[in-house]
Design an enzyme around this catalytic site. Structure first.
Site, PDB file in Angstrom:
ATOM      1  N   THR A 160       0.770  -1.203  -0.112  1.00 42.20           N
ATOM      2  CA  THR A 160      -0.106  -0.024  -0.198  1.00 42.20           C
ATOM      3  C   THR A 160       1.057   1.172   0.000  1.00 42.20           C
ATOM      4  O   THR A 160       0.413   2.371  -0.140  1.00 42.20           O
ATOM      5  CB  THR A 160      -0.800  -0.048   1.169  1.00 42.20           C
TER       6      THR A 160
ATOM      7  N   LYS B  95      -4.374  -2.887   7.051  1.00 43.87           N
ATOM      8  CA  LYS B  95      -4.883  -2.566   5.709  1.00 43.87           C
ATOM      9  C   LYS B  95      -5.631  -4.034   4.993  1.00 43.87           C
ATOM     10  O   LYS B  95      -6.063  -4.106   4.141  1.00 43.87           O
ATOM     11  CB  LYS B  95      -4.115  -2.198   4.702  1.00 43.87           C
TER      12      LYS B  95
ATOM     13  N   ILE C 201      14.362  -5.274  -0.169  1.00 45.29           N
ATOM     14  CA  ILE C 201      14.810  -4.395  -0.967  1.00 45.29           C
ATOM     15  C   ILE C 201      15.576  -3.171  -0.125  1.00 45.29           C
ATOM     16  O   ILE C 201      16.440  -2.622  -0.407  1.00 45.29           O
ATOM     17  CB  ILE C 201      13.587  -3.312  -1.702  1.00 45.29           C
TER      18      ILE C 201
ATOM     19  N   TYR D 105      22.899  -3.467 -13.683  1.00 41.36           N
ATOM     20  CA  TYR D 105      22.322  -2.847 -15.106  1.00 41.36           C
ATOM     21  C   TYR D 105      23.150  -2.388 -15.956  1.00 41.36           C
ATOM     22  O   TYR D 105      22.779  -2.662 -17.149  1.00 41.36           O
ATOM     23  CB  TYR D 105      21.703  -1.522 -14.467  1.00 41.36           C
TER      24      TYR D 105
ATOM     25  N   GLU E  19      32.546  -6.046  -5.079  1.00 41.90           N
ATOM     26  CA  GLU E  19      33.148  -4.763  -4.787  1.00 41.90           C
ATOM     27  C   GLU E  19      33.881  -4.881  -3.474  1.00 41.90           C
ATOM     28  O   GLU E  19      33.886  -6.060  -2.779  1.00 41.90           O
ATOM     29  CB  GLU E  19      32.019  -3.747  -4.768  1.00 41.90           C
TER      30      GLU E  19
ATOM     31  N   HIS F 297      27.242   2.208  -0.271  1.00 35.83           N
ATOM     32  CA  HIS F 297      27.038   0.735   0.177  1.00 35.83           C
ATOM     33  C   HIS F 297      27.740   0.465   1.504  1.00 35.83           C
ATOM     34  O   HIS F 297      29.013   0.764   1.550  1.00 35.83           O
ATOM     35  CB  HIS F 297      27.691  -0.286  -0.897  1.00 35.83           C
TER      36      HIS F 297
END
Lengths: 380, 289
Positions: free
Chosen positions: B17, B43, B96, B159, B209, B247
């Site tokens: 939501t 909700k 995420i 990406y 990395e 990061h």
């Protein structure tokens, strides 16, 4: 976020962990007020966020008021590895019989907290490990469970800690571990952990490093962070939810990008091509026009920066939004050259907007090409 | 065949939501992902984009047979939401949020292992099996089906690689965002066996990395268990030691631990091809294919 020594001591005191008491002063006025109130001899310790201050003259001794004021004045005027001394910690002098080492930190490999103890302390832990490998106990702990008594017992037995220090030691271990957990520490260290002339254990110096991700629940530490931050561009950037990263004082390029990985890749290629990045700004997700404008303004406000490399790989981010941010900000960085690499949704529209902007803006196709254009601009 | 997610995965979105949650749910539905439920405490009973919303993960699982969950939850609430998902017995949890407190991730990392849950992230763009499903916020238009398997700590470097691969007509089997935080739910070494056993994956790409020792642990695993070719890129080799990057995990300690040099040396020693940058990485891949 690495705390200054005096702040670590404040936390030790709050947890009733035996440590050396002392005043902290932030100016000559404050120091002058202490005249006639101090017990001598005492130590003057410059509070800077770097190691090696002893060698740089950041630790001095005073045996009376006049010496305290004289040495304090010199210390406030001193810079240690480019950092000004904003605070001086004034602990009492302690007679010590023995120096030991104790810390709780994170073992990234095993993803667990680890307790490290050695009855040989006073120098860096790596040095202790090199000289006395048999006198170090390293114990991996269950993730964030209470500190078990058997862990402390093991550490004491393994290193042969004298019996008469053990009761104090257990108490200090538990308190330091509580600090480690409560304060979300990456490191809670006492070095040296000393034995004084009454055979009592005490923290003589401490290091506390708090997880930046946890600062939302440590208000006092967050305030402290902004207070001691020397580089004003860091808190300035933070206001707009941007991350400003100082890289190298020798450089003249600022990198602006929408992710830490892309910033590192840009720095790698720029450095390889013989140029030097002085700072970087991470936009993170959601590169809106406003934040683009602010990032350009902040980068250009660094006097070392003469060229900005903006490397945006949008994906979902809209390039026209980015371009509008550049358009709005053009007056704020007029003297600074700008090389832009732009990829993502509405790329054509974005490039069109940028083409209409006055000023020294070069467009790059891809990262490699961007670095080549930088090299041409800087005549490398 | 894909692993982690495919066209049959029934996905919950925790935090559906919220603005981000709703936006990316729409993107995922458009891509063909079966988003079967949303969870937002308080909700329950509502609907977002035709997806039913529940108060708890447990109820969402009972009502929809969901077998994976994606968390669009702010970092300070991530622990609670992921804990609920793991304890509810869902086999796949993808997170995420960037900036989850490290101590909380320590707990979740071990809790997930104990409960047999595959935890991905945090600070991850998610997981995508191109052409089948995506669970995350990645810009799916640049991905295409193919036989390169990718796992990456960084979203942007991933990406960039995928974008360059597309220009050469090279697609991906499964792409996993390991995440940029200090303590990932699943490490490179945890994910390697899935790529090894996946018949759709011919080559494995590891985008690492500086900081930590996950690349070194992956190198040791590759040496013993991986037969497929592996190509690696380590970002940040020219970042000064003790500099905190965006990061949280990407930091080389003052004594040099976590350096790119060490990671590259150990990976090379395990027969991994090392790329200097994303463009170099794509050329190595094209040659190997």
């Amino acid at each position: 976020m690495k705390l200054l020594e005096y702040k670590a001591h404040e936390i030790f005191e709050k947890y009733d962990l035996p440590c050396r008491s002392g005043n902290v002063v932030g100016s000559m006025e404050e120091l002058t007020k202490l005249r006639g109130k101090m017990k001598y001899p005492l130590v003057l310790k410059a509070q800077v966020q770097t190691g090696g201050r002893g060698k740089a003259g950041g630790i001095q001794f005073a045996s009376g008021d006049s010496e305290l004021l004289k040495k304090g004045k010199a210390m406030f005027e001193m810079k240690i590895k480019d950092l000004p001394v904003k605070y001086i910690f004034l602990p009492e002098m302690i007679e010590l019989k023995k120096e030991m080492y104790l810390s709780f930190t994170l073992d990234r490999k095993h993803k667990k907290p680890v307790m490290i103890f050695s009855p040989e302390g006073g120098v860096e832990i790596n040095e202790i490990a090199g000289k006395h490998p048999d006198k170090i106990a390293k114990v991996l702990l269950g993730p964030l469970e209470p500190l078990n008594d058997f862990v402390i017992q093991y550490a004491m037995d393994k290193t042969g800690l004298e019996q008469n220090y053990r009761s104090d030691f257990k108490d200090i271990c538990r308190k330091l571990y509580n600090i480690f957990i409560d304060m979300d520490c990456m490191l809670a260290e006492i070095n040296p952990l000393i034995v004084d002339d009454n055979n009592k254990l005490m923290a003589l110096d401490g290091k506390i490093d708090i997880d930046d991700n946890s600062l939302f629940r440590h208000d006092d530490i967050r305030e402290f962070r902004d207070d001691i931050e020397e580089n004003k561009l860091i808190p300035e950037a933070r206001k707009f939810n941007l991350l400003y990263i100082p890289i190298n004082n020798e450089g003249n390029i600022a990198v602006i990008s929408n992710g830490s990985g892309m910033i590192m890749s840009s720095i790698d290629l720029i450095t390889k091509r013989g140029m030097t990045v002085t700072c970087a700004l991470d936009l993170g997700g959601g590169a809106t026009a406003d934040r683009i404008t602010e990032s350009l303004r902040i980068a250009a406000s660094n006097p070392l920066v003469d060229t900005i490399f903006m490397n945006i790989f949008g994906g979902i981010t809209r390039c026209d939004e980015i371009a509008r941010g550049v358009e709005n900000g053009i007056g704020l960085f007029a003297d600074t050259k700008l090389v832009i690499r732009l990829e993502g949704t509405n790329k054509e529209k974005g490039l069109e907007i940028i083409a209409g902007v006055r000023g020294s803006i070069k467009i790059a196709e891809g990262l490699k090409n961007g670095v080549e254009i930088l090299a041409q601009e800087l005549k490398v | 065949m894909s692993f982690f997610i495919d066209e049959n995965t029934k996905l919950i979105v925790q935090g559906i939501t919220g603005r981000e949650g709703t936006f990316h749910t729409e993107q995922m539905l458009e891509y063909g992902t079966k988003v079967v439920a949303g969870v937002t405490p308080g909700k329950g009973g509502g609907e977002v984009l035709g997806v039913p919303v529940f108060n708890t993960v447990m109820e969402a699982m009972e009502e929809t047979d969901a077998n994976a969950t994606l968390l669009f939850v702010p970092p300070k609430f991530m622990y609670k939401a992921a804990y609920e998902a793991i304890i509810s017995g869902i086999p796949l949890v993808i997170t995420i949020a960037e900036g989850v407190p490290v101590h909380e991730m320590l707990k979740l990392h071990h809790l997930a292992k104990e409960k047999g849950c595959r935890l991905i992230g945090p600070n991850s763009f998610g997981v995508i099996s191109p052409g089948k499903a995506k669970a995350g916020f990645m810009a799916h238009r640049i991905f295409m089906p193919g036989n390169v398997g990718i796992m990456s700590r960084s979203a942007t470097n991933c990406y960039e690689t995928v974008f360059l691969l597309k220009q050469k007509g090279i697609g991906q089997s499964t792409v996993v965002g390991v995440g940029g935080d200090m303590v990932p739910g699943s490490t490179f070494a945890d994910i390697l066996p899935f790529f090894e056993n996946d018949p759709d994956t011919k080559i494995i790409v590891l985008i690492g990395e500086i900081g930590g020792s996950e690349e070194e642990l992956a190198a040791a695993y590759i040496k013993e268990h991986i037969t497929k070719p592996v190509v690696a890129l380590i970002a940040g080799k020219n970042v000064p030691n003790d500099t905190s990057m965006g990061h949280a995990g990407a930091i080389v300690s003052p004594d040099g631990e976590g350096s790119a040099e060490k990671k590259e040396a150990e990976l090379r020693n395990s027969g991994v091809h090392i790329a200097e940058g994303t463009e170099d990485l794509v050329e190595i891949l094209a040659d190997l294919l």
